[in-house]
Scaffold this active site. Structure first.
Site, PDB file in Angstrom:
ATOM      1  N   HIS A  55       0.850  -1.194   0.000  1.00  0.00           N
ATOM      2  CA  HIS A  55       0.000   0.000   0.000  1.00  0.00           C
ATOM      3  C   HIS A  55       0.877   1.232   0.000  1.00  0.00           C
ATOM      4  O   HIS A  55       1.981   1.230   0.533  1.00  0.00           O
ATOM      5  CB  HIS A  55      -0.950   0.011   1.200  1.00  0.00           C
ATOM      6  CG  HIS A  55      -0.279  -0.246   2.505  1.00  0.00           C
ATOM      7  ND1 HIS A  55       0.108  -1.514   2.911  1.00  0.00           N
ATOM      8  CD2 HIS A  55       0.102   0.591   3.491  1.00  0.00           C
ATOM      9  CE1 HIS A  55       0.681  -1.439   4.089  1.00  0.00           C
ATOM     10  NE2 HIS A  55       0.708  -0.167   4.470  1.00  0.00           N
ATOM     11  N   HIS A  94       0.912   5.137   1.287  1.00  0.00           N
ATOM     12  CA  HIS A  94       0.271   6.151   2.127  1.00  0.00           C
ATOM     13  C   HIS A  94       0.319   7.479   1.365  1.00  0.00           C
ATOM     14  O   HIS A  94       1.400   7.913   0.938  1.00  0.00           O
ATOM     15  CB  HIS A  94       1.051   6.343   3.435  1.00  0.00           C
ATOM     16  CG  HIS A  94       1.078   5.151   4.341  1.00  0.00           C
ATOM     17  ND1 HIS A  94       0.268   5.036   5.456  1.00  0.00           N
ATOM     18  CD2 HIS A  94       1.830   4.015   4.322  1.00  0.00           C
ATOM     19  CE1 HIS A  94       0.525   3.897   6.079  1.00  0.00           C
ATOM     20  NE2 HIS A  94       1.471   3.256   5.414  1.00  0.00           N
TER      21      HIS A  94
HETATM   22  P1  AMP Z   1       1.841   0.177   7.368  1.00  0.00           P
HETATM   23  O1  AMP Z   1       2.191   0.345   8.811  1.00  0.00           O
HETATM   24  O2  AMP Z   1       2.685   0.986   6.432  1.00  0.00           O
HETATM   25  O3  AMP Z   1       1.780  -1.271   6.987  1.00  0.00           O
HETATM   26  O4  AMP Z   1       0.396   0.795   7.195  1.00  0.00           O
HETATM   27  C1  AMP Z   1      -0.790   0.109   7.500  1.00  0.00           C
HETATM   28  C2  AMP Z   1      -1.833   1.147   7.718  1.00  0.00           C
HETATM   29  O5  AMP Z   1      -3.107   0.527   7.704  1.00  0.00           O
HETATM   30  C3  AMP Z   1      -1.720   1.880   9.063  1.00  0.00           C
HETATM   31  O6  AMP Z   1      -1.499   3.259   8.841  1.00  0.00           O
HETATM   32  C4  AMP Z   1      -3.051   1.588   9.737  1.00  0.00           C
HETATM   33  O7  AMP Z   1      -3.541   2.685  10.467  1.00  0.00           O
HETATM   34  C5  AMP Z   1      -3.932   1.250   8.555  1.00  0.00           C
HETATM   35  N1  AMP Z   1      -5.092   0.432   8.849  1.00  0.00           N
HETATM   36  C6  AMP Z   1      -5.108  -0.734   9.551  1.00  0.00           C
HETATM   37  N2  AMP Z   1      -6.360  -1.230   9.602  1.00  0.00           N
HETATM   38  C7  AMP Z   1      -7.137  -0.366   8.902  1.00  0.00           C
HETATM   39  C8  AMP Z   1      -8.528  -0.316   8.578  1.00  0.00           C
HETATM   40  N3  AMP Z   1      -9.381  -1.265   8.990  1.00  0.00           N
HETATM   41  N4  AMP Z   1      -8.993   0.727   7.858  1.00  0.00           N
HETATM   42  C9  AMP Z   1      -8.144   1.689   7.436  1.00  0.00           C
HETATM   43  N5  AMP Z   1      -6.829   1.695   7.696  1.00  0.00           N
HETATM   44  C10 AMP Z   1      -6.324   0.690   8.421  1.00  0.00           C
END
Ligand code: AMP
Length: 154
Positions: free
Chosen positions: A140, A142
């Protein structure tokens, strides 16, 4: 055994992410997610893509889903994810066959930034692996904006 396969090393990396997150007042959801271990299993994003759990979707087409992060780190914090993971647990797993979807994700980030009115700039981030504080093993991007960013990043 690689550093990433060594359980002690991994625990240390997770603790480091945890402390860094705390010092930046990041949400506890994020800290909990940092306990995630790199894996090929289904993630929360599969459930969002399959509409099994709700999400604030801001853009969707046949290949890409963009949704608001549940723990925003800025006034605008959106995640862009490929609808089909195809082995892309993280950017470090990218192969030549992924070039099209990777380009599509970047172009979609630009479209969504425009849609969100981020005309003064924004930041795109891809966290990878334990050292990168990645917590969800489905690639993903950001998209973060709506405030002045700092450099260097934490
Ligand atoms: P990373 O730490 O780069 O893997 O980013 C994962 C992101 O997913 C984090 O910023 C979380 O806040 C986000 N996240 C986890 N669960 C959800 C969810 N159900 N809806 C939206 N964002 C989420």
């Amino acid at each position: 055994m690689s550093q990433q396969e060594n359980p002690s090393s991994l625990r240390l990396q997770i603790l480091t992410c945890h402390l860094a997150a705390s010092s930046r007042n990041m949400a506890s959801e994020k800290e909990a997610a940092l306990a995630a271990v790199p894996s090929d299993s289904r993630t929360i994003f599969d459930k969002i893509i399959n509409k099994e759990i709700p999400a604030k979707v801001v853009f969707e087409d046949d290949k890409v889903l963009a949704l608001r992060d549940i723990a925003p780190q800025a006034p605008t914090h959106i995640l862009l994810i490929p609808k089909v993971r195809d082995g892309l647990t993280g950017i470090s797993k990218a192969e030549k066959k992924h070039c099209e979807i990777l380009g599509r994700l970047l172009y979609t980030a630009k479209l969504v930034a425009k849609q969100e009115g981020l005309d003064d700039g924004f930041r795109l981030v891809i966290n990878d692996g334990p050292n990168g504080c990645q917590s969800v093993y489905h690639l993903h991007i950001h998209l973060i904006g709506g405030r002045q960013m700092n450099w260097p990043p934490g």
